[in-house]
Design a protein around this motif. Structure first.
Motif, short mmCIF file in Angstrom:
data_model
loop_
_atom_site.label_atom_id
_atom_site.label_comp_id
_atom_site.label_asym_id
_atom_site.label_seq_id
_atom_site.Cartn_x
_atom_site.Cartn_y
_atom_site.Cartn_z
N ALA A 1 36.96 48.28 39.80
CA ALA A 1 37.15 46.90 40.22
C ALA A 1 36.73 46.65 41.67
O ALA A 1 36.28 45.56 42.01
CB ALA A 1 38.61 46.50 40.03
N SER B 1 36.95 39.85 34.45
CA SER B 1 37.97 40.87 34.73
C SER B 1 37.86 41.99 33.71
O SER B 1 37.25 41.83 32.64
CB SER B 1 39.38 40.27 34.67
OG SER B 1 39.70 39.90 33.34
N GLN C 1 40.99 40.38 39.75
CA GLN C 1 41.84 41.57 39.69
C GLN C 1 43.29 41.13 39.48
O GLN C 1 43.95 40.69 40.39
CB GLN C 1 41.70 42.38 40.98
CG GLN C 1 40.28 42.89 41.21
CD GLN C 1 40.16 43.76 42.44
OE1 GLN C 1 41.01 44.61 42.69
NE2 GLN C 1 39.11 43.54 43.22
#
Length: 293
Positions: A158, A256, A165
């Motif tokens: 990430a 995401s 996030q």
């Protein structure tokens, strides 16, 4: 711009979304590509010199000028209907990304957003460039890591890109919250390109075809024939009406790991040619023949 040597690569992906399959060997010639998405400062210079008005700034057929804006819900919501977190907001444009009260002050190095396809194409033409094909874009985004899921390898790290996030669409733990980041805020890929995944989706010149229809023998992705998409109508020079969307690549700050896992070079989705939003931008290419000319 960065020079991308021509080559053959494995385009597409298996195991993520059906429209990315099948994986196929594709060859591209060498080309130059912008090292980062076009920024607000760069687009402002274009507008200053040409007086250009984007699609979002023009009067709309069914209402005032505007564009699509992400609206963060205050808590968990069903994920079946994207309209829960998207709003067509009057006054939203590249100058006012979240509506007339917002501005790009202090964001000159952020990617320009709320640009429809023709807005991106107009800039590219003014700059003596072009928009990349889907194959060119994906080849460049992979940075030489043929077959890898991400520009950096096979693990979804990430912190390597500007993505959501947390729990989409209501809880974002990203540094600075959701929104664009300055170009170059994250490490470049193997070809020296920034923000090839995350930050903003990027326009390509290919018309969208769902599933593996883009791989049909003799299919020209730059020619709108057949069932290319389900949205807006455009008229071809021959007078035949077709429905046209172009391919977006790379994902955005709203992607995401847990929800929209599209911050990958193979990821692709359609976008109506007359649409813009707060998470769609672009970068340009200059092919060898154009450079020589």
């Amino acid at each position: 711009m960065a020079w991308i040597p021509g080559g053959t690569f494995a385009m597409g992906a298996e195991g993520f979304y059906p429209e990315e399959a099948p994986v196929r060997k594709v060859t591209v010639d060498g080309f130059w590509i912008d090292s980062h998405p076009v920024t607000n400062a760069e687009y402002a210079l274009f507008v200053q010199e040409t007086g250009y008005r984007t699609v979002a700034e023009r009067p709309a057929d069914q209402g005032p000028p505007g564009s699509m804006v992400f609206v963060q819900p205050p808590g968990p919501v069903p994920l079946r209907d994207w309209r829960v977190w998207w709003e067509l907001r009057p006054g939203a444009s590249w100058r006012h990304p979240f509506g007339p009260e917002s501005s790009i002050r202090g964001k000159s190095a952020h990617p320009v957003v709320h640009v429809a396809y023709e807005d991106a194409f107009a800039y590219a033409k003014w700059a003596g460039k072009d928009l990349p094909t889907e194959a060119e874009w994906e080849f460049a985004a992979r940075g030489g890591l043929d077959g890898a899921a991400y520009p950096w390898g096979d693990e979804p790290e990430a912190g390597r890109a500007n993505i959501w996030q947390g729990i989409f669409p209501w809880l974002d733990r990203s540094e600075g919250g959701h929104g664009t980041s300055p170009v170059g805020a994250f490490a470049a890929n193997g070809y020296g390109l920034f923000d090839v995944v995350g930050n903003v989706w990027e326009w390509t010149s290919d018309y969208y075809r769902s599933g593996n229809a883009r791989f049909d023998a003799g299919d020209d992705p730059l020619t709108p024939v057949g069932d290319v998409a389900e949205n807006p109508r455009v008229d071809t020079p021959a007078g035949a009406a077709v429905f046209a969307s172009r391919v977006l690549k790379g994902g955005s700050y709203l992607c995401s790991i847990g929800y929209d896992h599209r911050f990958r070079p193979a990821a692709r989705q359609p976008e109506a040619i007359d649409s813009g939003s707060c998470h769609v931008g672009f970068r340009c290419v200059r092919r060898q023949a154009l450079q020589a000319g």
